[in-house]
Structures are given as structure tokens and as C-alpha cells.
Design a protein around this motif. Sequence first.
Motif, short mmCIF file in Angstrom:
data_model
loop_
_atom_site.label_atom_id
_atom_site.label_comp_id
_atom_site.label_asym_id
_atom_site.label_seq_id
_atom_site.Cartn_x
_atom_site.Cartn_y
_atom_site.Cartn_z
N GLN A 57 -6.52 -13.75 3.59
CA GLN A 57 -5.30 -13.11 3.56
C GLN A 57 -5.18 -11.64 4.59
OE1 GLN A 57 -5.10 -12.83 -1.11
NE2 GLN A 57 -3.02 -13.76 -0.79
N LYS A 58 -4.18 -11.34 4.96
CA LYS A 58 -4.05 -10.51 6.26
C LYS A 58 -4.35 -9.04 5.23
CE LYS A 58 -0.94 -11.29 9.94
NZ LYS A 58 0.40 -10.99 10.34
N ARG A 59 -5.20 -8.31 5.87
CA ARG A 59 -5.28 -6.79 5.49
C ARG A 59 -3.93 -6.12 5.65
NH1 ARG A 59 -10.80 -5.94 5.32
NH2 ARG A 59 -12.21 -7.28 6.48
N THR A 60 -3.95 -5.25 4.37
CA THR A 60 -2.67 -4.40 4.50
C THR A 60 -2.95 -3.03 5.49
OG1 THR A 60 -3.85 -2.89 2.77
CG2 THR A 60 -2.31 -4.92 2.24
N VAL A 61 -1.78 -2.56 5.88
CA VAL A 61 -2.10 -1.25 6.66
C VAL A 61 -2.94 -0.17 6.03
CG1 VAL A 61 -0.85 0.73 7.51
CG2 VAL A 61 0.24 -1.48 7.68
N ARG A 62 -2.86 -0.22 4.93
CA ARG A 62 -3.98 0.94 4.01
C ARG A 62 -5.21 0.46 4.31
NH1 ARG A 62 -2.18 2.55 -1.68
NH2 ARG A 62 -0.52 3.43 -0.45
#
Length: 218
Positions: free
Chosen positions: A210-215
Motif C-alpha cells: 500500500q502506498k505510503r502516506t505523506v506523513r
Amino acid sequence: MALLPYDGAMIPELRKFHEASATFHFAKRDIVIRQDWKQLGVAAVVWDAAIVLCTYLELGAIQLRDRTVIELGAGTGLVGIVAALLGADVTLTDREVALQFLESNLRENIPPDQRTRARVRELSWGVNLRQFNPGSYDVVLGADIVYLEETFPDLLETLEHLSSERTTILLSCRIRYERDQNFLKMLGSRFRVERVHYDAKKDVHVYKAQKRTVREDL
């Protein structure tokens, strides 16, 4: 995907791939998949990674009903067909040369009243991505598509384009060589990756990404 025919007489272990069809039971149905190794090579036979991924999908570990799903390197279409029979809205993709064959398996195995759930589209990784809305899929599926090192950058670009932070990516594969481990490292630099299933008999892993979040990237 490479389309590399082999001489089955020289490799006895591959003899099953030279059968004209193979039958599987998923989603409470018999699914008969036509194979054509002689004409299309690896794109037109059912590999163990596809069978293991179908088994994992049938376990219900992720929600498929009414979800938008795209399969990369669909080949014979078994994985995408099973996802559609389990209630997903599925786009099965591969290179242009494999599409007619893929479409024939789709027609033979999706009941007419469910046919709107599945369609075939051309997708060459990293090439015609603008034809697909970015981040518009709930689930991205790939079975045995991690094996040609020169395709890794294009595959990663394609995964990034098709997915958003809410997208679940499932990749089923054997870890054969160091290059396969290198791909997992490349994937892990852009996505959160975990192994969610392993079939010891077939030596096939299923990885969830799953894509990493900006945070997370800060």
C-alpha cells in the motif's frame, strides 16, 4: 510480459503447460482455462503463482465485492476471472499480442449475466498509463509478474500510477533470485510491504503493498 515459447519435450516438468486447457475450481465454479504455450509462451499458461493468488482471494482476506480491480500481466485471465466471480468489477490487462487469447478465456468463464463485471484492456507497463485514471482502483493484482529485471522500473511506475493510499496491491510470486529480492526492496521504498500468505508446497509468496502516506515519508 515476455512471450517466450519453450520446447516442452526438453523440459518434462513443463509438460502440463502444453495441455490445451486446465480446469480449476474457484468461487463455487469449475473454470476451464485454455492454454496456448506454442503460440504465446509464458503468457498463455497458468502458473502456480496465479493458483495461489486465487486461493488467497477466495479466503476473503480482502473485500472484493463491488470493488474496482485491475490485474496486470493477466495472461490466461484466471486471477481476474476469479476476482470477477467473487463480485469485483475487474479490468484484465496485458500486452496487445495476448488480448484476443485473454478475451476468449473471459467469454468462456464469466456467465452472461455477470459479463459487465469484467473487461480486457491493453496495458504495457510504463507506456500507455494516461489511458487509465490515476489512483482509481481499489485493488491491483499481479501473479508471477516479478521476474524480468528490466521491467521493474516500468512496473513500479505502473503500480504508483494505478494506486492511491486506499489501494491494496497483491503480488504473488516465487522468490527465485537476488533480483527478486531487489524488486521487493524497490517496492518497499515507495510502498508499505508485508507478506500475507505463503504456500510452502508451491513455494509461492503473496505480498500486500500500500502506498505510503505523506506523513510516513516525512
